[in-house]
Design an enzyme around this catalytic site. Structure first.
Site, PDB file in Angstrom:
ATOM      1  N   CYS A 283       9.960   7.929   1.089  1.00 41.93           N
ATOM      2  CA  CYS A 283      10.195   9.369   1.221  1.00 41.93           C
ATOM      3  C   CYS A 283      11.090   9.711   2.419  1.00 41.93           C
ATOM      4  CB  CYS A 283       8.893  10.138   1.295  1.00 41.93           C
ATOM      5  SG  CYS A 283       7.471   9.272   0.638  1.00 41.93           S
ATOM      6  N   ARG A 312       3.578  -3.585   3.295  1.00 37.26           N
ATOM      7  CA  ARG A 312       2.448  -3.167   4.127  1.00 37.26           C
ATOM      8  C   ARG A 312       1.661  -4.402   4.519  1.00 37.26           C
ATOM      9  NH1 ARG A 312       0.865   2.075   0.392  1.00 37.26           N
ATOM     10  NH2 ARG A 312       2.902   3.046   0.638  1.00 37.26           N
ATOM     11  N   GLN A 330       7.644   0.379  -5.701  1.00 36.45           N
ATOM     12  CA  GLN A 330       7.297   1.700  -6.202  1.00 36.45           C
ATOM     13  C   GLN A 330       8.354   2.218  -7.162  1.00 36.45           C
ATOM     14  OE1 GLN A 330       6.825   3.678  -2.411  1.00 36.45           O
ATOM     15  NE2 GLN A 330       4.604   3.478  -2.559  1.00 36.45           N
ATOM     16  N   ASP A 332       9.666   5.069  -7.506  1.00 36.41           N
ATOM     17  CA  ASP A 332       9.537   6.263  -6.672  1.00 36.41           C
ATOM     18  C   ASP A 332      10.519   7.349  -7.104  1.00 36.41           C
ATOM     19  OD1 ASP A 332       8.346   7.717  -4.736  1.00 36.41           O
ATOM     20  OD2 ASP A 332       8.908   6.418  -3.060  1.00 36.41           O
ATOM     21  N   HIS A 334      11.804  11.597  -5.780  1.00 35.66           N
ATOM     22  CA  HIS A 334      11.593  12.792  -4.964  1.00 35.66           C
ATOM     23  C   HIS A 334      12.474  13.920  -5.465  1.00 35.66           C
ATOM     24  CE1 HIS A 334      10.201   9.590  -2.175  1.00 35.66           C
ATOM     25  NE2 HIS A 334       9.214  10.450  -2.066  1.00 35.66           N
ATOM     26  N   LYS A 421      -1.729  18.560  -5.373  1.00 37.98           N
ATOM     27  CA  LYS A 421      -1.216  17.499  -6.255  1.00 37.98           C
ATOM     28  C   LYS A 421      -1.938  17.439  -7.589  1.00 37.98           C
ATOM     29  CE  LYS A 421      -4.151  14.117  -3.975  1.00 37.98           C
ATOM     30  NZ  LYS A 421      -4.382  12.746  -3.630  1.00 37.98           N
ATOM     31  N   HIS A 467       6.883  14.634  -4.426  1.00 38.48           N
ATOM     32  CA  HIS A 467       6.819  13.178  -4.581  1.00 38.48           C
ATOM     33  C   HIS A 467       6.247  12.937  -5.969  1.00 38.48           C
ATOM     34  CE1 HIS A 467       6.744  12.656  -0.074  1.00 38.48           C
ATOM     35  NE2 HIS A 467       6.166  13.843  -0.170  1.00 38.48           N
TER      36      HIS A 467
HETATM   37 ZN    ZN Z   1       7.328  10.163  -1.467  1.00 36.52          ZN
END
Ligand code: ZN
Ligand code: ZN
Length: 586
Positions: A283, A312, A330, A332, A334, A421, A467
């Site tokens: 992000c 991680r 991910q 991902d 945005h 969310k 997100h």
């Molecule tokens: Zn994000």
């Protein structure tokens, strides 16, 4: 007040844990106790057995025999309340209990214990616990100890190592049998086992724990998942971006993640003094692409998508196959938009989620549920961002959930401090629920990074960030679908869709012709030549969970047809090559 079914099961598990503890205490009178909560599956209790003593699964028979004795004695379970001073006196020799008492006192809670009381009114066993429990040990039903593991006191690796014994408890034998059947099914489907057998991924000690390596077959599935999502969402205006995997720590200082997560990151040192880390999320990077230009309200929404790996530093003990890894990829995305655009954008995201999970056969009524996480109305001050925007976003998300007929539940107080969310939980074929897709509104990151756009009156405004994840991490998603399909992937997702088995080498030319036709429509097939017997090759195709096995012998060469066996079926079918290609394309 405790009459519903779930509450009864909870009390059963809790009581079982105490009965087990009492049994262990009878065998090891000096044992000290850590925590002993109930879990979704059953219960566990942590024990400090003392120097040099241990319990293994070999001891289960003995412990269970003692537990049975406690159940048969039908001790009454009676709640007692103690003052802090009384409690400290009773448990003065147990450092763990004293620490628990500190916590209870700190939280301002009543110290309570539960006693097992015999017919003469004597207490035979006592433990600090807030309950609730069954009324007497005789009500327990069926129980079974399942495993022993090591655990740290308070989950802290710097503290004492304790022995944790797990068990399950059920009202009757049928429920236990159901549970054991579930375990056997789950073991058969275990993605770590299937991933190895089907050759999808591997780990190497030289590379390190929690860092999966994907084979061509496993990579095919990952890419197929990614491509499918990208294709669906490109209809809604997502564009792909690309970011590096390391960043200066400054990025996370601005985002606010540094203070919280710096110990969970991999730190990277280059030649200079600049501190870098491996990115644990994307992000903040994506905000910097947005911030690279002045944006007008006419440019919004701006939608970035990227499938990229994050890192991680998970504790080695927490790593588990593909479910818990140190390198997670991910899918991902945005969206940067105005507060008013949150409605339309979330609706489109729900459509992407619907299309993707429909393709997987997982978007059926009863197979998934959605939680709408909103603010705790009694505690509004803990949320950051303008109230007006929160109200808008919460009502938009609810409107989408309603208009898209989602089976949703509104959960107060579950919103993140930065925004509300929608989370999607899908059930796998064993009924286990997995939180996979999510749509999260964020009012805070755009603020922190000073993101702006110029509105239609020429004024500077802060965009809202959304997100979104469709599959979540590809690693975890693969673990879920390997277990969901038990490795027998649908034809569109199977890395190898067909095995072609020429009966003898003489049939090889025809097999090659058929292979070329399959490849001609981008199908995926392999010829398994006659170096093994036909029977053995047929069995291998079944254990490899290949959707179709094609047999080519004299008859097939003559007729021009194919003999096809579908995975999991016993009967063969004769079809033309064209018909088969049609099956693949479906
Ligand atoms: Zn994000
Ligand atoms: Zn208890």
């Amino acid at each position: 007040m405790c009459n519903n079914h779930d509450d009864l099961e909870l009390r059963r598990k809790h009581t079982a844990s105490h009965i087990m503890t009492y049994a262990v205490k009878m065998m090891h009178p000096d044992v000290k106790l850590g925590v002993g909560p109930w879990t979704d599956e059953g219960f566990y209790q942590d024990f400090d057995l003392g120097e040099g003593k241990s319990i293994s699964e070999k001891d289960f028979k003995k412990i269970q025999k003692k537990m049975r004795w406690i159940v048969n004695k039908n001790f009454k379970i009676v709640r007692q309340e103690f003052t802090e001073a009384e409690a400290r006196e009773i448990w003065k020799d147990d450092k763990y209990k004293l620490e628990l008492i500190d916590g209870i006192v700190e939280r301002g809670e009543q110290i309570s214990a539960y006693d097992f009381v015999d017919e003469e009114g004597r207490t035979v066993y006592r433990d600090i616990c807030a309950g609730p429990h069954l009324d007497s040990t005789g009500d327990l039903g069926i129980f079974k100890l399942t495993k022993v593991a090591a655990a740290y006191w308070r989950g802290d690796s710097d503290r004492e190592t304790l022995t944790r014994i797990y068990g399950v408890a059920f009202p009757n034998e049928e429920k236990l049998a159901e549970y054991e059947h579930f375990l056997a099914e789950a073991a058969k489907r275990d993605h770590r086992k299937l991933g190895q057998e089907l050759g999808l991924f591997t780990f190497s000690e030289k590379v390190g724990a929690g860092l999966p390596l994907f084979t061509p077959k496993g990579t095919f599935i990952r890419n197929k998942v990614e491509d499918t999502i990208m294709k669906i969402q490109s209809k809604y205006g997502f564009e792909r971006v690309n970011i590096p995997h390391i960043t200066k720590k400054d990025l996370y200082e601005t985002s606010g993640h540094w203070a919280k997560f710096k110990d969970d990151l991999f730190h990277v040192h280059g030649k200079g003094d600049t501190q870098f880390v491996m990115k644990p999320m994307n992000c903040p990077h994506h905000t910097q692409i947005y911030a690279s230009q002045m944006r007008s309200y006419r440019d919004l929404p701006i939608r970035y998508a990227e499938t990229t790996t994050c890192y991680r530093d998970e504790q080695p003990g927490e790593l588990l196959g593909l479910s818990r890894v140190r390198s997670l990829t991910q899918d991902d995305g945005h969206i940067f938009c105005t507060p008013d655009q949150v409605l339309e954008e979330s609706r489109n995201l729900v459509k992407v989620i619907r299309e993707f999970y429909t393709k997987l056969g997982m978007f059926n009524e009863g197979d998934f549920k959605v939680s709408l996480s909103v603010r705790d109305s009694a505690n509004l001050s803990k949320y950051l961002g303008a109230t007006e925007n929160w109200e808008k976003a919460e009502s938009f998300l609810e409107e989408v959930a309603k208009s898209e007929n989602l089976p949703y539940e509104r959960i107060e107080g579950e919103a993140a401090f930065y925004g509300p969310k929608l989370d999607f939980q899908f059930k796998d074929s064993l009924g286990r629920e997995w939180q996979l897709a999510t749509i999260q509104i964020d009012f805070v990151q755009p603020e922190r990074f000073g993101l702006e756009y110029i509105d239609n009156e020429g004024k500077r405004q802060t965009p809202v960030m959304i997100h979104r994840a469709i599959a979540g991490s590809l690693e975890r998603f693969m673990a879920v679908i390997i277990e969901h399909f038990a490795g027998a992937f649908p034809v569109w997702l199977a890395p190898v869709q067909a095995h072609i088995l020429p009966v003898t080498d003489a049939h090889l030319p025809r097999a090659e012709e058929v292979l070329a036709k399959i490849r001609g429509i981008s199908g995926r097939a392999e010829i398994i030549d006659a170096s093994d017997t036909l029977g053995k090759r047929l069995r291998n195709s079944q254990t490899g969970k290949i959707p179709f096995t094609i047999i080519i012998g004299d008859g097939e060469v003559k007729s021009g047809k194919l003999t096809i066996r579908k995975y999991g079926e016993k009967k063969d079918k004769q079809i033309s090559v064209e018909e088969f290609l049609g099956l693949l394309e479906e």
